[in-house]
Write a protein that holds these residues in place. Structure first.
Motif, PDB file in Angstrom:
ATOM      1  N   LYS A  53      52.311  36.273  38.081  1.00  0.00           N
ATOM      2  CA  LYS A  53      52.515  37.108  36.784  1.00  0.00           C
ATOM      3  C   LYS A  53      51.061  37.378  36.378  1.00  0.00           C
ATOM      4  O   LYS A  53      50.764  38.399  35.834  1.00  0.00           O
ATOM      5  CB  LYS A  53      53.496  36.570  35.989  1.00  0.00           C
ATOM      6  CG  LYS A  53      54.995  36.767  36.704  1.00  0.00           C
ATOM      7  CD  LYS A  53      55.890  36.079  35.673  1.00  0.00           C
ATOM      8  CE  LYS A  53      57.345  36.180  36.292  1.00  0.00           C
ATOM      9  NZ  LYS A  53      58.256  35.524  35.452  1.00  0.00           N
ATOM     10  N   ARG A  54      50.243  36.044  36.298  1.00  0.00           N
ATOM     11  CA  ARG A  54      49.158  36.342  35.502  1.00  0.00           C
ATOM     12  C   ARG A  54      48.033  37.219  36.256  1.00  0.00           C
ATOM     13  O   ARG A  54      47.282  37.953  35.717  1.00  0.00           O
ATOM     14  CB  ARG A  54      48.493  34.894  35.409  1.00  0.00           C
ATOM     15  CG  ARG A  54      47.056  35.043  34.906  1.00  0.00           C
ATOM     16  CD  ARG A  54      47.084  35.278  33.361  1.00  0.00           C
ATOM     17  NE  ARG A  54      45.693  35.105  32.681  1.00  0.00           N
ATOM     18  CZ  ARG A  54      45.124  36.063  32.061  1.00  0.00           C
ATOM     19  NH1 ARG A  54      45.936  37.061  31.625  1.00  0.00           N
ATOM     20  NH2 ARG A  54      44.110  35.859  31.390  1.00  0.00           N
ATOM     21  N   LEU A  55      48.192  36.967  37.542  1.00  0.00           N
ATOM     22  CA  LEU A  55      47.058  37.883  38.398  1.00  0.00           C
ATOM     23  C   LEU A  55      47.483  39.498  38.302  1.00  0.00           C
ATOM     24  O   LEU A  55      46.899  40.272  38.418  1.00  0.00           O
ATOM     25  CB  LEU A  55      47.343  37.468  39.771  1.00  0.00           C
ATOM     26  CG  LEU A  55      46.753  36.104  40.474  1.00  0.00           C
ATOM     27  CD1 LEU A  55      46.928  35.888  41.685  1.00  0.00           C
ATOM     28  CD2 LEU A  55      45.136  36.298  40.317  1.00  0.00           C
ATOM     29  N   VAL A  56      48.809  39.611  37.986  1.00  0.00           N
ATOM     30  CA  VAL A  56      49.444  41.235  38.014  1.00  0.00           C
ATOM     31  C   VAL A  56      48.785  41.526  36.475  1.00  0.00           C
ATOM     32  O   VAL A  56      48.381  42.744  36.389  1.00  0.00           O
ATOM     33  CB  VAL A  56      50.784  41.167  38.111  1.00  0.00           C
ATOM     34  CG1 VAL A  56      51.451  42.642  37.483  1.00  0.00           C
ATOM     35  CG2 VAL A  56      51.396  40.933  39.418  1.00  0.00           C
ATOM     36  N   GLU A  57      48.723  40.736  35.663  1.00  0.00           N
ATOM     37  CA  GLU A  57      48.306  41.007  34.151  1.00  0.00           C
ATOM     38  C   GLU A  57      47.076  41.110  34.132  1.00  0.00           C
ATOM     39  O   GLU A  57      46.469  42.398  33.630  1.00  0.00           O
ATOM     40  CB  GLU A  57      48.697  39.936  33.449  1.00  0.00           C
ATOM     41  CG  GLU A  57      48.575  39.743  31.948  1.00  0.00           C
ATOM     42  CD  GLU A  57      48.911  38.632  31.118  1.00  0.00           C
ATOM     43  OE1 GLU A  57      47.963  37.969  30.500  1.00  0.00           O
ATOM     44  OE2 GLU A  57      50.131  38.327  31.124  1.00  0.00           O
ATOM     45  N   LEU A  58      46.244  40.734  35.003  1.00  0.00           N
ATOM     46  CA  LEU A  58      44.640  40.557  35.052  1.00  0.00           C
ATOM     47  C   LEU A  58      44.304  42.103  35.775  1.00  0.00           C
ATOM     48  O   LEU A  58      43.511  42.923  35.339  1.00  0.00           O
ATOM     49  CB  LEU A  58      44.136  39.511  35.613  1.00  0.00           C
ATOM     50  CG  LEU A  58      43.912  38.228  35.134  1.00  0.00           C
ATOM     51  CD1 LEU A  58      43.489  37.348  35.793  1.00  0.00           C
ATOM     52  CD2 LEU A  58      43.137  38.542  33.540  1.00  0.00           C
ATOM     53  N   ALA A  59      45.181  42.225  36.740  1.00  0.00           N
ATOM     54  CA  ALA A  59      44.736  43.542  37.715  1.00  0.00           C
ATOM     55  C   ALA A  59      45.317  44.800  37.036  1.00  0.00           C
ATOM     56  O   ALA A  59      44.887  45.760  37.152  1.00  0.00           O
ATOM     57  CB  ALA A  59      45.440  43.394  38.915  1.00  0.00           C
ATOM     58  N   THR A  60      46.196  44.674  36.094  1.00  0.00           N
ATOM     59  CA  THR A  60      46.809  46.118  35.534  1.00  0.00           C
ATOM     60  C   THR A  60      46.304  46.068  33.952  1.00  0.00           C
ATOM     61  O   THR A  60      46.293  46.898  33.396  1.00  0.00           O
ATOM     62  CB  THR A  60      48.297  45.976  35.438  1.00  0.00           C
ATOM     63  OG1 THR A  60      48.655  44.767  34.814  1.00  0.00           O
ATOM     64  CG2 THR A  60      48.766  46.008  36.806  1.00  0.00           C
ATOM     65  N   ALA A  61      45.025  45.080  33.575  1.00  0.00           N
ATOM     66  CA  ALA A  61      44.750  45.402  32.083  1.00  0.00           C
ATOM     67  C   ALA A  61      43.611  46.531  32.280  1.00  0.00           C
ATOM     68  O   ALA A  61      43.169  46.851  33.296  1.00  0.00           O
ATOM     69  CB  ALA A  61      43.909  43.895  31.761  1.00  0.00           C
TER      70      ALA A  61
END
Length: 62
Positions: A53-61
């Motif tokens: 979830k954190r990686l997705v958050e970072l990738a879509t910021a």
């Protein structure tokens, strides 16, 4: 960082995060309970894990 790491791994992880933060990176030390440096990435196999979830958050910021 895995919660089962040695004091030296903990120290190195905190020092690296501080150094990157000092250069402007948005970083912090995240502890994965029950893991060590061999198993800390196992949660990447679980799409519902906090790490994914954190990686997705970072990738879509933006």
């Amino acid at each position: 960082m895995g919660g089962n790491e040695s004091n030296e791994f903990v120290r190195q992880s905190r020092e690296m995060a501080a150094a990157w933060g000092g250069k402007g990176a948005d970083t912090h030390v995240e502890i994965v309970e029950g893991a060590d440096h061999f198993t800390v990435l196992d949660s990447l196999a679980d799409p519902d894990s906090a790490m994914v979830k954190r990686l997705v958050e970072l990738a879509t910021a933006e």
